[in-house]
Design a protein around this motif. Structure first.
Motif, short mmCIF file in Angstrom:
data_model
loop_
_atom_site.label_atom_id
_atom_site.label_comp_id
_atom_site.label_asym_id
_atom_site.label_seq_id
_atom_site.Cartn_x
_atom_site.Cartn_y
_atom_site.Cartn_z
N TYR A 25 0.92 -1.20 0.15
CA TYR A 25 -0.10 -0.08 -0.09
C TYR A 25 0.99 1.13 0.03
O TYR A 25 0.65 2.33 -0.69
CB TYR A 25 -1.04 -0.04 1.13
N HIS A 26 1.82 1.32 0.84
CA HIS A 26 2.76 2.22 0.93
C HIS A 26 3.51 2.45 -0.26
O HIS A 26 3.52 3.76 -0.76
CB HIS A 26 3.51 2.57 2.39
N LEU A 27 4.06 1.49 -0.79
CA LEU A 27 4.94 1.76 -2.14
C LEU A 27 4.14 2.08 -3.18
O LEU A 27 4.33 3.03 -4.06
CB LEU A 27 5.25 0.28 -2.66
N PHE A 28 2.55 1.93 -3.27
CA PHE A 28 1.62 2.32 -4.31
C PHE A 28 1.43 4.00 -4.16
O PHE A 28 1.49 4.54 -4.92
CB PHE A 28 0.32 1.41 -4.15
N ILE A 29 1.36 4.09 -2.75
CA ILE A 29 1.00 5.53 -2.33
C ILE A 29 2.27 6.46 -2.91
O ILE A 29 2.24 7.55 -3.60
CB ILE A 29 0.87 5.87 -0.97
N TYR A 76 4.43 5.75 -5.32
CA TYR A 76 4.59 5.63 -6.65
C TYR A 76 3.51 6.67 -7.04
O TYR A 76 3.67 7.52 -8.24
CB TYR A 76 4.07 4.46 -7.11
N LYS A 77 2.33 7.00 -6.59
CA LYS A 77 1.21 7.76 -7.26
C LYS A 77 2.08 9.33 -6.87
O LYS A 77 1.72 10.06 -7.88
CB LYS A 77 0.09 7.57 -6.68
N ILE A 78 2.41 9.53 -5.82
CA ILE A 78 3.10 10.86 -5.37
C ILE A 78 4.30 11.09 -6.29
O ILE A 78 4.23 12.23 -6.94
CB ILE A 78 3.72 10.84 -4.02
N LYS A 79 4.81 10.30 -6.70
CA LYS A 79 6.18 10.32 -7.53
C LYS A 79 5.65 10.74 -9.00
O LYS A 79 6.14 11.44 -9.61
CB LYS A 79 6.93 9.27 -7.67
N LYS A 80 4.75 9.92 -9.22
CA LYS A 80 4.12 10.15 -10.88
C LYS A 80 3.47 11.49 -10.73
O LYS A 80 3.69 12.15 -11.85
CB LYS A 80 3.11 8.99 -11.00
N LYS A 81 2.74 11.89 -9.84
CA LYS A 81 2.08 13.26 -9.84
C LYS A 81 3.25 14.30 -9.96
O LYS A 81 2.93 15.39 -10.62
CB LYS A 81 1.26 13.30 -8.64
N ARG A 82 3.99 14.23 -9.20
CA ARG A 82 5.31 15.16 -9.10
C ARG A 82 6.00 15.41 -10.43
O ARG A 82 6.13 16.19 -11.10
CB ARG A 82 6.45 14.96 -8.07
N ASN A 83 6.16 14.29 -11.01
CA ASN A 83 6.96 14.04 -12.55
C ASN A 83 5.91 14.85 -13.51
O ASN A 83 6.21 15.52 -14.22
CB ASN A 83 7.16 12.76 -13.00
N ASN A 84 4.33 14.69 -13.15
CA ASN A 84 3.38 15.35 -14.39
C ASN A 84 3.59 16.69 -14.05
O ASN A 84 3.53 17.36 -15.20
CB ASN A 84 2.11 14.48 -14.03
N ILE A 85 3.77 17.03 -12.86
CA ILE A 85 3.78 18.66 -12.44
C ILE A 85 4.92 19.10 -13.03
O ILE A 85 4.77 20.22 -13.71
CB ILE A 85 3.50 18.86 -11.01
#
Length: 101
Positions: A83-87, A89-98
């Motif tokens: 669960y924490h790895l998934f979270i 990953y989502k945060i990192k992906k969101k930062r990369n998109n920004i």
């Protein structure tokens, strides 16, 4: 499970190898001043209390029940970590998109 060793013996064997390595790791981290004692002290106290309770609990259980509860414990830890790895990953992906915009 794979070689037919009783659960109590398997866990005791794990501890025999884990404790010396943990002591060495802590010593190295103390030497390099990498331990945040304000965080470490409560964790150490909780760990000692948990170890005492866990030891008392495991001594009173027969091997099949201990195996079952240990499996549940490991499953819960696995779910938590995934669960924490998934979270993350989502945060990192969101930062990369920004950052890419």
């Amino acid at each position: 499970m794979f070689i037919g060793i009783e659960q109590h013996i398997a866990q005791a064997t794990n501890i025999i190898f884990f404790v010396p390595m943990a002591i060495i790791s802590v010593a190295i981290n103390i030497k390099h001043k990498l331990i945040k004692w304000k965080i470490a002290i409560p964790i150490i106290i909780a760990g000692i209390i948990g170890a005492i309770i866990g030891a008392e609990f495991s001594v009173k259980l027969d091997s099949p029940h201990l195996k079952k509860y240990f499996g549940i414990f490991l499953s819960l830890i696995t779910i938590y970590e995934i669960y924490h790895l998934f979270i993350e990953y989502k945060i990192k992906k969101k930062r990369n998109n920004i950052n890419n915009k």
